[in-house]
Design a protein around this motif. Sequence first.
Motif, PDB file in Angstrom:
ATOM      1  N   VAL A 206     -18.147   3.458   5.276  1.00 51.81           N
ATOM      2  CA  VAL A 206     -17.583   3.063   3.983  1.00 51.81           C
ATOM      3  C   VAL A 206     -16.181   2.480   4.145  1.00 51.81           C
ATOM      4  N   TYR A 207     -15.417   2.969   5.095  1.00 46.61           N
ATOM      5  CA  TYR A 207     -14.035   2.523   5.251  1.00 46.61           C
ATOM      6  C   TYR A 207     -13.927   1.018   5.491  1.00 46.61           C
ATOM      7  N   PRO A 208     -14.621   0.454   6.480  1.00 52.06           N
ATOM      8  CA  PRO A 208     -14.504  -0.992   6.662  1.00 52.06           C
ATOM      9  C   PRO A 208     -15.084  -1.804   5.513  1.00 52.06           C
ATOM     10  N   TRP A 209     -16.041  -1.258   4.760  1.00 57.72           N
ATOM     11  CA  TRP A 209     -16.554  -1.973   3.587  1.00 57.72           C
ATOM     12  C   TRP A 209     -15.437  -2.260   2.595  1.00 57.72           C
ATOM     13  N   PHE A 210     -14.412  -1.408   2.587  1.00 57.33           N
ATOM     14  CA  PHE A 210     -13.294  -1.582   1.666  1.00 57.33           C
ATOM     15  C   PHE A 210     -12.007  -1.928   2.411  1.00 57.33           C
ATOM     16  N   GLY A 211     -12.171  -2.455   3.622  1.00 62.61           N
ATOM     17  CA  GLY A 211     -11.026  -2.980   4.350  1.00 62.61           C
ATOM     18  C   GLY A 211     -10.137  -1.950   4.992  1.00 62.61           C
ATOM     19  N   GLN A 212     -10.670  -0.745   5.273  1.00 58.44           N
ATOM     20  CA  GLN A 212      -9.855   0.312   5.846  1.00 58.44           C
ATOM     21  C   GLN A 212     -10.480   0.837   7.131  1.00 58.44           C
ATOM     22  N   ASP A 213      -9.744   1.691   7.812  1.00 60.78           N
ATOM     23  CA  ASP A 213     -10.156   2.263   9.086  1.00 60.78           C
ATOM     24  C   ASP A 213     -10.180   3.777   8.932  1.00 60.78           C
ATOM     25  N   ILE A 214     -11.308   4.414   9.245  1.00 60.30           N
ATOM     26  CA  ILE A 214     -11.438   5.852   9.066  1.00 60.30           C
ATOM     27  C   ILE A 214     -10.401   6.625   9.878  1.00 60.30           C
ATOM     28  N   ARG A 215      -9.911   6.028  10.951  1.00 61.09           N
ATOM     29  CA  ARG A 215      -8.891   6.701  11.759  1.00 61.09           C
ATOM     30  C   ARG A 215      -7.569   6.859  11.007  1.00 61.09           C
ATOM     31  N   ASN A 216      -7.422   6.116   9.914  1.00 59.69           N
ATOM     32  CA  ASN A 216      -6.231   6.247   9.076  1.00 59.69           C
ATOM     33  C   ASN A 216      -6.479   7.130   7.860  1.00 59.69           C
ATOM     34  N   GLY A 217      -7.566   7.900   7.874  1.00 62.42           N
ATOM     35  CA  GLY A 217      -7.979   8.636   6.686  1.00 62.42           C
ATOM     36  C   GLY A 217      -6.890   9.518   6.095  1.00 62.42           C
ATOM     37  N   ILE A 218      -6.265  10.333   6.913  1.00 60.10           N
ATOM     38  CA  ILE A 218      -5.226  11.231   6.407  1.00 60.10           C
ATOM     39  C   ILE A 218      -4.024  10.439   5.907  1.00 60.10           C
ATOM     40  N   ALA A 219      -3.583   9.469   6.684  1.00 62.58           N
ATOM     41  CA  ALA A 219      -2.417   8.673   6.281  1.00 62.58           C
ATOM     42  C   ALA A 219      -2.684   7.922   4.979  1.00 62.58           C
ATOM     43  N   LEU A 220      -3.897   7.407   4.821  1.00 66.47           N
ATOM     44  CA  LEU A 220      -4.264   6.733   3.571  1.00 66.47           C
ATOM     45  C   LEU A 220      -4.220   7.697   2.392  1.00 66.47           C
ATOM     46  N   ALA A 221      -4.762   8.896   2.601  1.00 68.41           N
ATOM     47  CA  ALA A 221      -4.772   9.883   1.521  1.00 68.41           C
ATOM     48  C   ALA A 221      -3.353  10.233   1.089  1.00 68.41           C
ATOM     49  N   VAL A 222      -2.460  10.375   2.039  1.00 64.91           N
ATOM     50  CA  VAL A 222      -1.077  10.758   1.729  1.00 64.91           C
ATOM     51  C   VAL A 222      -0.350   9.627   1.021  1.00 64.91           C
ATOM     52  N   GLU A 223      -0.432   8.434   1.574  1.00 65.90           N
ATOM     53  CA  GLU A 223       0.314   7.322   0.990  1.00 65.90           C
ATOM     54  C   GLU A 223      -0.250   6.910  -0.371  1.00 65.90           C
ATOM     55  N   ASN A 224      -1.556   6.789  -0.460  1.00 61.97           N
ATOM     56  CA  ASN A 224      -2.161   6.323  -1.704  1.00 61.97           C
ATOM     57  C   ASN A 224      -1.930   7.299  -2.850  1.00 61.97           C
ATOM     58  N   TYR A 225      -1.976   8.588  -2.539  1.00 59.71           N
ATOM     59  CA  TYR A 225      -1.767   9.546  -3.624  1.00 59.71           C
ATOM     60  C   TYR A 225      -0.304   9.570  -4.065  1.00 59.71           C
ATOM     61  N   ALA A 226       0.607   9.409  -3.133  1.00 61.26           N
ATOM     62  CA  ALA A 226       2.024   9.347  -3.511  1.00 61.26           C
ATOM     63  C   ALA A 226       2.271   8.192  -4.473  1.00 61.26           C
ATOM     64  N   LEU A 227       1.638   7.060  -4.213  1.00 62.54           N
ATOM     65  CA  LEU A 227       1.778   5.920  -5.119  1.00 62.54           C
ATOM     66  C   LEU A 227       1.101   6.197  -6.455  1.00 62.54           C
ATOM     67  N   LEU A 228      -0.096   6.775  -6.431  1.00 57.98           N
ATOM     68  CA  LEU A 228      -0.811   7.065  -7.669  1.00 57.98           C
ATOM     69  C   LEU A 228       0.028   7.943  -8.599  1.00 57.98           C
ATOM     70  N   ARG A 229       0.642   8.972  -8.053  1.00 56.82           N
ATOM     71  CA  ARG A 229       1.483   9.847  -8.883  1.00 56.82           C
ATOM     72  C   ARG A 229       2.611   9.067  -9.557  1.00 56.82           C
ATOM     73  N   ARG A 230       3.234   8.184  -8.812  1.00 52.12           N
ATOM     74  CA  ARG A 230       4.322   7.401  -9.397  1.00 52.12           C
ATOM     75  C   ARG A 230       3.800   6.470 -10.492  1.00 52.12           C
ATOM     76  N   LEU A 231       2.643   5.861 -10.263  1.00 56.74           N
ATOM     77  CA  LEU A 231       2.091   4.938 -11.254  1.00 56.74           C
ATOM     78  C   LEU A 231       1.800   5.642 -12.576  1.00 56.74           C
ATOM     79  N   TRP A 232       1.410   6.899 -12.516  1.00 61.62           N
ATOM     80  CA  TRP A 232       1.124   7.659 -13.728  1.00 61.62           C
ATOM     81  C   TRP A 232       2.379   8.237 -14.378  1.00 61.62           C
ATOM     82  N   ARG A 233       3.434   8.419 -13.607  1.00 63.24           N
ATOM     83  CA  ARG A 233       4.615   9.123 -14.118  1.00 63.24           C
ATOM     84  C   ARG A 233       5.818   8.227 -14.364  1.00 63.24           C
ATOM     85  N   GLU A 234       5.779   7.010 -13.843  1.00 62.66           N
ATOM     86  CA  GLU A 234       6.902   6.086 -14.032  1.00 62.66           C
ATOM     87  C   GLU A 234       6.402   4.831 -14.730  1.00 62.66           C
TER      88      GLU A 234
END
Length: 368
Positions: A118-146
Motif C-alpha cells: 500500500v505504501y508505494p501505491w500512495f508514494g511512500q516507503d514502508i521503511r519510513n512508517g514510524i517517521a511518517l506517523a510522527v510527522e503527519n500527525y504533528a501536522l494534522l494536530r496543528r491543522l485542526w488547532r490553528e
Amino acid sequence: MQFGIFGVGDVARDPVSGRTPTEHDRIKALVDYAQLAEDVGLDVFAIGEHHNQPFIASSPTTLLGYIAARTERILLSTSTTLITTNDPVKIAEDYAMLQHLADGRLDLMMGRGNTGPVYPWFGQDIRNGIALAVENYALLRRLWREDVVDWEGRFRTPLQSFTSTPRPLDGVAPFVWHASIRSPEIAEQAAYYGDGFFHNNIFWPKEHVRQLIDVYRRRFEHYGHGAADQAIVGLAAHVFMHRNSQDAIREFRPYFEGSSAYGNGPSLEDTMTQTAVVVGSPQEVIERVLTYRENAGGDYQRQLFNVDGIGVPHKRVLEQIELLGEIVPVLRKEFAQSRPAHVPDAPTHTSLIAAEQAQVTRSETDRP
C-alpha cells in the motif's frame, strides 16, 4: 465505558455454505451492522481503512457519512485511519467535514497499516512508517488547532498561510486514538499528546498487550496528562456467541480454520487461551471480558468487538450484535462498580467542549 463493534471490511468465502458475498453485499451489510448496533444500545461503530483486496473499506469517510445520516446516537470511528499514506491535509478536511455531518459523533483511530504494497501505491516507503506517523500527525494536530499554518517537513510540500476547511465543529478537534499492536514509538506518541491508545489485542498474547499498554500509561503520566491509571486505553476482542458454548465452538471452528488471519496457526482452543478471541456462551464472554482489566493494567475506556468478517454470514453477524446488546449492560454495570472515581470516561465531543471551556475559565481566573 464505551462498548461497540469494529470491522475491517474483508470479503471472505463462507466455508460452510461456499458462498462469497459481493463487494456490494459487504458494504451494505456494514450499514446494517451500524444501525443495529445503535438499536441494541452499543456506543461505537468503527470501520478500518484498507486499499487492497479482499477489503472494501477504502473510504471510511464516505461510509461513515452515510451511516451518520441513518443514525442518531452512536459514535462513529475508524478502526484504522492510515496516517502514513494519507495526506494530513486531506485527513484534516475530510474528518472535520464528517464531524459536522455527524454533529460531533466522531473520533478517529490512527494507524500505520501493515500491508507493505500500500505504501508505494500512495508514494511512500514502508521503511519510513514510524517517521511518517510522527510527522503527519504533528501536522494534522496543528491543522485542526490553528487557523493559519506555516509548516515544512520531510514528507510533503511546505504549507504557507494555509487554513484547512471546514474548521472543526465548535472549534474542537475530533478525539484521536493511536492504534498499534507492536510499536512502542506509537504508544509514546499517544502519551506525548495525551491522546488515547488502542491495542487491537486479537492476535497477541495478553503479556505482550500489557507490556505495550504499560509503556503508554507510564509515559502519559511522565508528560503530565494525569496519573498512569487515568490514561485513555481501548481494547479489542473477536467474539462469537451461542446460547450453548459447545455449539458456539462447533459453529465458529470452520470460519476460524478457514481464515487467512487465523488458519494454519495455533488451534482455536490455544488461540482463545492466549488472545482476545472469545467463543462461547454470553455468560462466558462476560466473564472473559471482565478479566481484560489485567491486560489493560487497570480500568480502561473503550472495548470494541469484532463480530463480522472471515466469512461469517450476515444473519449470524446480526445475531452476534443482538447478543452484544444483551451482555453489554451487564459488562457496563460490572466495570462501573469497581471503577475509581478519578478514572475518566472516554472523551466525547461534549466532554471535550466542557474541558476546553474549563481551561478558558481557569486561564481567566489566573490572570493578574
